[in-house]
Motif scaffolding. Structure first.
Motif, PDB file in Angstrom:
ATOM      1  N   THR A  38       0.812  -1.215   0.000  1.00 44.32           N
ATOM      2  CA  THR A  38       0.000   0.000   0.000  1.00 44.32           C
ATOM      3  C   THR A  38       0.847   1.267   0.000  1.00 44.32           C
ATOM      4  O   THR A  38       0.297   2.369   0.059  1.00 44.32           O
ATOM      5  N   LEU A  39       2.162   1.128  -0.075  1.00 46.31           N
ATOM      6  CA  LEU A  39       3.032   2.302  -0.071  1.00 46.31           C
ATOM      7  C   LEU A  39       3.003   3.003  -1.423  1.00 46.31           C
ATOM      8  O   LEU A  39       2.625   2.413  -2.447  1.00 46.31           O
ATOM      9  N   VAL A  47      13.227  -0.861  -0.372  1.00 45.43           N
ATOM     10  CA  VAL A  47      14.430  -1.477   0.195  1.00 45.43           C
ATOM     11  C   VAL A  47      15.444  -0.398   0.574  1.00 45.43           C
ATOM     12  O   VAL A  47      16.103  -0.488   1.626  1.00 45.43           O
ATOM     13  N   GLU A  48      15.578   0.634  -0.250  1.00 42.95           N
ATOM     14  CA  GLU A  48      16.466   1.738   0.124  1.00 42.95           C
ATOM     15  C   GLU A  48      16.000   2.393   1.424  1.00 42.95           C
ATOM     16  O   GLU A  48      16.820   2.713   2.298  1.00 42.95           O
ATOM     17  N   HIS A 148       6.953  -7.290   4.387  1.00 45.87           N
ATOM     18  CA  HIS A 148       5.553  -7.573   4.051  1.00 45.87           C
ATOM     19  C   HIS A 148       5.099  -6.715   2.862  1.00 45.87           C
ATOM     20  O   HIS A 148       4.502  -7.231   1.910  1.00 45.87           O
ATOM     21  N   ASP A 149       5.378  -5.416   2.915  1.00 45.96           N
ATOM     22  CA  ASP A 149       5.020  -4.537   1.799  1.00 45.96           C
ATOM     23  C   ASP A 149       5.681  -5.018   0.512  1.00 45.96           C
ATOM     24  O   ASP A 149       5.049  -5.080  -0.553  1.00 45.96           O
ATOM     25  N   LEU A 150       6.959  -5.338   0.614  1.00 44.27           N
ATOM     26  CA  LEU A 150       7.723  -5.777  -0.560  1.00 44.27           C
ATOM     27  C   LEU A 150       7.207  -7.105  -1.096  1.00 44.27           C
ATOM     28  O   LEU A 150       7.093  -7.297  -2.313  1.00 44.27           O
ATOM     29  N   GLY A 191      -0.770  -0.591  11.091  1.00 43.65           N
ATOM     30  CA  GLY A 191      -1.694  -0.050  10.103  1.00 43.65           C
ATOM     31  C   GLY A 191      -1.805  -0.830   8.819  1.00 43.65           C
ATOM     32  O   GLY A 191      -2.217  -0.289   7.794  1.00 43.65           O
ATOM     33  N   ARG A 192      -1.504  -2.131   8.865  1.00 46.36           N
ATOM     34  CA  ARG A 192      -1.466  -2.925   7.641  1.00 46.36           C
ATOM     35  C   ARG A 192      -2.512  -4.031   7.585  1.00 46.36           C
ATOM     36  O   ARG A 192      -2.446  -4.874   6.693  1.00 46.36           O
TER      37      ARG A 192
END
Length: 212
Positions: A38-39, A47-48, A148-150, A191-192
């Motif tokens: 969701t980013l 990753v950076e 998780h986002d990745l 918040g995920r």
């Protein structure tokens, strides 16, 4: 979720980083421009950002007299409008393997600083001045939830160890429920996700100050 008062350790942080790197190495080389969950950042930028978080936490513990009123004044800057403001950027020519090497190196810096810093040392963080254990826990949370986002963006499976999640929940999220599975609880606390009928949080924070 059972109460876990075990200390968060440098070994826990190393485990989190190594599991994340091993998972992300499975990604297709052409998948890194996908959005990370969701980013608003793509997977490379995320990753950076994670690498930069780990580096910045290590830097906070680095000075003989760690700062108590702000961050060590590196220059953080975005490479594009809306991108993450980092001091750490990976060389794109090194490809995904180089990007993950940057992540692993920044994680190792924080692991080392947590190992060698006295437990009574405190350093500034916006969510509460913290000790080495707290910075280790923060690094673990950043690693687990951003992986998780990745994983969502890269199409990978990701579920970190329950014990690791339980320890960082106990250290940083004192108001989180204790009778639910640790990993879904950590996602909810950051918040995920929803948890046991609870709505997704629209704002959240951890509590970095040492627990009494």
């Amino acid at each position: 979720m059972p109460r876990s008062s075990d200390a968060v350790t440098a070994d826990d942080l190393d485990t989190a980083v190594q599991l994340a790197v091993a998972t992300l190495r499975k990604a297709s080389p052409d998948a890194w421009e996908a959005k990370a969950g969701t980013l608003e950042w793509d997977c490379w930028e995320t990753v950076e950002h994670l690498s930069d978080d780990l580096f910045a936490y290590a830097a906070q513990l680095g000075p003989k007299a760690p700062p108590m009123d702000g961050e060590v004044p590196f220059v953080w800057e975005s490479r594009r409008p809306g991108g993450p403001a980092n001091a750490v950027h990976a060389n794109r020519e090194a490809g995904p393997a180089g990007l993950l090497q940057v992540l692993e190196a920044c994680g190792a810096m924080l692991v080392a600083m947590v190992r060698v810093t006295r437990p009574d040392v405190r350093a500034h963080h916006g969510f509460g001045a913290s000790d080495p254990e707290g910075f280790a826990a923060m690094g673990i949370v950043e690693t687990l939830v951003h992986t998780h986002d990745l994983a969502e963006g890269l199409g990978l499976a990701w579920e970190p160890p329950a014990g690791l999640c339980a320890r960082v929940l106990w250290r940083l999220f004192p108001d989180a429920p204790r009778d639910t599975d640790p990993w879904p609880t950590l996602l909810w606390a950051t918040g995920r996700g929803e948890l046991s009928g609870r709505p997704r949080l629209t704002s959240w924070r951890w509590h970095g100050s040492p627990r009494g």
